[in-house]
Design a protein around this motif. Structure first.
Motif, mmCIF file in Angstrom:
data_model
loop_
_atom_site.group_PDB
_atom_site.id
_atom_site.type_symbol
_atom_site.label_atom_id
_atom_site.label_comp_id
_atom_site.label_asym_id
_atom_site.label_seq_id
_atom_site.Cartn_x
_atom_site.Cartn_y
_atom_site.Cartn_z
ATOM 1 N N ALA A 2 0.830 -1.206 0.000
ATOM 2 C CA ALA A 2 0.000 0.000 0.000
ATOM 3 C C ALA A 2 0.866 1.258 0.000
ATOM 4 N N LEU A 3 1.942 1.219 0.784
ATOM 5 C CA LEU A 3 2.863 2.360 0.834
ATOM 6 C C LEU A 3 3.396 2.653 -0.567
ATOM 7 N N PHE A 4 3.795 1.597 -1.244
ATOM 8 C CA PHE A 4 4.318 1.698 -2.606
ATOM 9 C C PHE A 4 3.235 2.243 -3.548
ATOM 10 N N GLY A 5 2.035 1.674 -3.435
ATOM 11 C CA GLY A 5 0.935 2.083 -4.300
ATOM 12 C C GLY A 5 0.551 3.543 -4.106
ATOM 13 N N VAL A 6 0.406 3.956 -2.844
ATOM 14 C CA VAL A 6 -0.003 5.336 -2.562
ATOM 15 C C VAL A 6 1.069 6.309 -3.046
ATOM 16 N N PHE A 7 2.320 5.888 -2.900
ATOM 17 C CA PHE A 7 3.410 6.739 -3.365
ATOM 18 C C PHE A 7 3.310 6.961 -4.865
ATOM 19 N N LEU A 8 2.968 5.882 -5.575
ATOM 20 C CA LEU A 8 2.831 6.002 -7.037
ATOM 21 C C LEU A 8 1.654 6.912 -7.387
ATOM 22 N N VAL A 9 0.570 6.792 -6.607
ATOM 23 C CA VAL A 9 -0.591 7.667 -6.833
ATOM 24 C C VAL A 9 -0.163 9.121 -6.687
ATOM 25 N N GLN A 10 0.659 9.364 -5.645
ATOM 26 C CA GLN A 10 1.107 10.730 -5.398
ATOM 27 C C GLN A 10 1.937 11.266 -6.565
ATOM 28 N N ILE A 11 2.840 10.411 -7.076
ATOM 29 C CA ILE A 11 3.680 10.844 -8.191
ATOM 30 C C ILE A 11 2.820 11.101 -9.427
ATOM 31 N N ALA A 12 1.881 10.177 -9.675
ATOM 32 C CA ALA A 12 1.005 10.333 -10.835
ATOM 33 C C ALA A 12 0.195 11.615 -10.712
ATOM 34 N N ALA A 13 -0.326 11.866 -9.493
ATOM 35 C CA ALA A 13 -1.152 13.053 -9.290
ATOM 36 C C ALA A 13 -0.341 14.326 -9.527
ATOM 37 N N ARG A 14 0.892 14.324 -9.029
ATOM 38 C CA ARG A 14 1.672 15.545 -9.132
ATOM 39 C C ARG A 14 2.170 15.786 -10.542
ATOM 40 N N TYR A 15 2.679 14.707 -11.190
ATOM 41 C CA TYR A 15 3.363 14.936 -12.459
ATOM 42 C C TYR A 15 2.485 14.719 -13.684
ATOM 43 N N ILE A 16 1.485 13.844 -13.538
ATOM 44 C CA ILE A 16 0.675 13.581 -14.725
ATOM 45 C C ILE A 16 -0.599 14.423 -14.686
ATOM 46 N N LEU A 17 -1.293 14.406 -13.531
ATOM 47 C CA LEU A 17 -2.552 15.156 -13.450
ATOM 48 C C LEU A 17 -2.343 16.588 -12.972
ATOM 49 N N ASN A 18 -1.106 16.834 -12.448
ATOM 50 C CA ASN A 18 -0.800 18.181 -11.985
ATOM 51 C C ASN A 18 -1.657 18.671 -10.814
ATOM 52 N N VAL A 19 -2.181 17.731 -10.020
ATOM 53 C CA VAL A 19 -2.904 18.132 -8.816
ATOM 54 C C VAL A 19 -2.225 17.503 -7.587
ATOM 55 N N PRO A 20 -1.348 18.258 -6.929
ATOM 56 C CA PRO A 20 -0.670 17.674 -5.771
ATOM 57 C C PRO A 20 -1.688 17.323 -4.689
ATOM 58 N N MET A 21 -1.491 16.145 -4.088
ATOM 59 C CA MET A 21 -2.435 15.722 -3.053
ATOM 60 C C MET A 21 -1.732 15.650 -1.711
ATOM 61 N N GLY A 22 -2.293 16.250 -0.708
ATOM 62 C CA GLY A 22 -1.664 16.237 0.598
ATOM 63 C C GLY A 22 -1.859 14.917 1.328
ATOM 64 N N TRP A 23 -3.011 14.290 1.085
ATOM 65 C CA TRP A 23 -3.320 13.095 1.885
ATOM 66 C C TRP A 23 -2.354 11.956 1.636
ATOM 67 N N THR A 24 -1.769 11.911 0.428
ATOM 68 C CA THR A 24 -0.889 10.780 0.128
ATOM 69 C C THR A 24 0.342 10.771 1.043
ATOM 70 N N VAL A 25 0.892 11.949 1.294
ATOM 71 C CA VAL A 25 2.073 12.035 2.148
ATOM 72 C C VAL A 25 1.740 11.520 3.542
ATOM 73 N N GLU A 26 0.584 11.964 4.040
ATOM 74 C CA GLU A 26 0.191 11.544 5.379
ATOM 75 C C GLU A 26 -0.029 10.034 5.446
ATOM 76 N N VAL A 27 -0.704 9.493 4.428
ATOM 77 C CA VAL A 27 -0.960 8.049 4.417
ATOM 78 C C VAL A 27 0.361 7.282 4.354
ATOM 79 N N CYS A 28 1.291 7.746 3.502
ATOM 80 C CA CYS A 28 2.586 7.060 3.387
ATOM 81 C C CYS A 28 3.330 7.058 4.720
ATOM 82 N N LEU A 29 3.373 8.222 5.383
ATOM 83 C CA LEU A 29 4.105 8.295 6.652
ATOM 84 C C LEU A 29 3.453 7.415 7.711
ATOM 85 N N THR A 30 2.095 7.400 7.715
ATOM 86 C CA THR A 30 1.395 6.556 8.687
ATOM 87 C C THR A 30 1.674 5.081 8.412
#
Lengths: 173, 431
Positions: free
Chosen positions: A22-50
């Protein structure tokens, strides 16, 4: 009893593997959101750290055998079996005592965080940090069991594993 | 140093010596310190939790571990070996040279020396022994020595840890490792070639040139990995932590879709193994950071800096002193512990003496990696011994020339900072 433990073990292992996946998956979602969709998401960082926090302490509590830890065992392995048992018993006893002494103050510390909510998802922080309490309890139980084995003079598991099995986990360097 | 701190050190030393896990030895000694100095014992738990939870940078650790594990399960290693055999197998001591080259390429994909020795190293030891020209000790020594380069060539987990304690840029640290890694490789290849000539170890059957494009093509997706990783970081597209996730995804796609060598069963094993290693490493990191906190509250780095200042050490003198100290400690301590606990003690002095933090970081990491092959506590010796059964004393004996070569490389890097700093400066590092 043994079967029950083996079943539990498989479940705790599966949970740890799932946390990492899940950590790996959420991290990929975050990268995709930031670089492909251009919408940075805050929740992904929190989920990864948790997930990382839970992975470390869940894994430490349930998935690591004492032999999986990074240890300096040159001296331990060079002494005779009875001395190893004394070493093991002393180490286990000290670990139990130290964790027991800090358990209640830690409980206070963690419960204090119920007034704080996490940054983006609004989860109460004492839930997030509670994994550490579970970790402490599991370690005390684990080393209690080991201490009992050492005192009862039963052969310890350590002697049977190879050098690689002792060291395959836990080294990253 | 207060009496409480001295007692805590004693507790730590005794607990570690009798074989308690390093992480628990550090937690126990931190609790002892807090009790003796009359502070709240929950501080140890607080530091433990916060140091794991607060650092976004540390997420690179589980991700790099996962990437390396995926590469070891898929057939990526085999294809790389075929490629390297075609490239350098034709020289004297061919298989040993193949191992060194494959380690170099593999190191551009994984941040871990242990992953290198346990994965691709194990296969190349078998290949060397099968030829009948290499003694097991020599084969083990080549693999252990070449694996030390893994965390010098980026990516690198030890450098992530150094960046964490020193507040330096991971990107520049990674770049700073490229030339030192190549230098170490060249030294190892030279030693291998020298030994191969002396023992008259024959070359491998040369792979016909017309087969070369095919072998290269088969290995190409794997060979592209370091390029993608580095281009991502230095092209400014991804942060190093994100690059770790991209590396793992790329390895997953290459092994799973392209090479079709990954089953669901093996994928589960990869995640479970990575979860275990991450947990064990996370505990060591977290507990080392509790210890750091105590060291900092005791003002040890500052006192040490004053002491060092009173000795009027020159830059060179200080570097020589710390390098000898780290090497000596490397015989006894785990590299993670040295990087997280010992190195920060010297950072204020290094700064005061005007030593570049990137230079100091890279040479310290090289130093700690050499510590992985020095007995009695040398992780790579344990790994090679465990995966192949080659006795540690044989690896150590045959490894001596390689150790000397690596120490020579370290000495050159310590006294010629330009070798480390040239590349980062080309990419805008102002140090």
């Amino acid at each position: 009893m043994t079967q029950l433990f083996a079943g539990l073990r498989r479940m705790t292992d599966a949970a740890a593997a799932a946390m990492l996946a899940a950590l790996f998956g959420v991290f990929l979602v975050q990268i995709a959101a930031r670089y492909i969709l251009n919408v940075p998401m805050g929740w992904t960082v929190e989920v990864c750290l948790t997930l990382w926090l839970w992975l470390v302490f869940w894994g430490g509590a349930f998935c690591l055998r004492p032999s999986d830890h990074v240890r300096f065992d040159v001296l331990y392995l060079s002494v005779k079996r009875p001395t190893q048992r004394v070493f093991g018993a002393v180490a286990a006893f000290v670990i139990i005592v130290a964790f027991a002494i800090s358990f209640l103050p830690t409980l206070d510390y963690v419960s204090f965080y119920k007034i704080k909510r996490s940054g983006t998802l609004g989860i109460r922080m004492h839930y997030v940090f509670s994994i550490y309490l579970l970790f402490m309890l599991a370690i005390m139980a684990r080393y209690g069991q080991l201490l009992f084995r050492f005192l009862a003079g039963r052969p310890d598991v350590e002697g049977k594993v190879t050098a690689y099995e002792r060291h395959d986990e836990g080294s990253i360097t | 140093m207060s009496a409480a701190f001295a007692s805590a050190l004693l507790v730590l030393a005794v607990m570690a010596a009798i074989g308690a896990p390093i992480a628990f030895a550090m937690v126990v000694s931190a609790i002892a310190y807090l009790l003796l100095s009359g502070q709240d014992v929950s501080l140890a738990s607080e530091q433990f939790i916060q140091s794991v939870y607060d650092s976004f940078l540390l997420l690179a650790v589980p991700l790099f571990i996962t990437a390396a594990n995926i590469m070891n399960v898929g057939s990526i290693s085999d294809r790389l070996l075929d490629f390297c055999k075609a490239a350098v197998g034709r020289f004297k001591g061919g298989m040993a040279q193949v191992d060194i080259l494959v380690s170099l390429i593999f190191s551009g994909m994984s941040g871990s020396a242990v992953a290198d020795a346990a994965g691709v190293g194990k296969i190349s030891i078998n290949m060397m022994l099968k030829t009948g020209h290499y003694t097991p000790g020599f084969a083990g020594a080549v693999v252990a020595a070449s694996a030390t380069v893994g965390p010098i060539i980026p990516p690198s987990i030890p450098m992530v840890l150094y960046a964490l304690v020193s507040d330096s840029s991971i990107g520049y640290l990674f770049l700073g490792g490229v030339i030192p890694g190549l230098l170490m490789m060249m030294m190892l290849m030279a030693v291998t070639s020298w030994i191969a000539h002396r023992r008259n170890i024959p070359a491998e059957q040369p792979v016909p040139l017309r087969q070369l494009p095919g072998v290269t093509l088969r290995a190409l997706p794997a060979l592209m990995m370091p390029v993608i990783l580095l281009a991502g970081i230095y092209g400014g597209a991804t942060t190093p932590t994100e690059a770790a996730a991209v590396a793992a995804l790329y390895a997953l796609l290459v092994a799973g879709l392209w090479y079709r060598s990954l089953s669901f069963r093996s994928l589960y094993t990869v995640f479970l193994d990575s979860a275990r290693s991450s947990a064990s490493v996370g505990l060591v990191i977290g507990s080392a950071l509790i210890f750091n906190y105590i060291v900092a509250t005791e003002n040890i780095p500052q006192s040490l800096a004053q002491l060092m200042a009173s000795l009027h050490l020159s830059q060179g003198g200080f570097l020589a002193f710390t390098m000898v100290l780290f090497l000596a400690l490397g015989c006894l301590l785990d590299a993670t512990t040295i990087i997280l606990v010992i190195i920060p003690l010297f950072l204020p002095t290094a700064r005061a003496l005007g030593i570049d933090p990137i230079h100091f970081g890279v040479v310290s990491v090289v130093n700690c990696m050499i510590g992985l092959i020095t007995p009695p506590y040398g992780m790579l010796l344990f790994v090679v011994n465990g995966t192949t059964g080659i006795p540690i004393k044989d690896i150590v004996r045959e490894g001596f020339p390689f150790l000397v070569a690596l120490l020579a490389a370290l000495t050159v890097l310590v006294f010629f900072p330009e070798l480390v700093l040239w590349l980062p400066r080309r990419f805008g590092y102002e140090g």
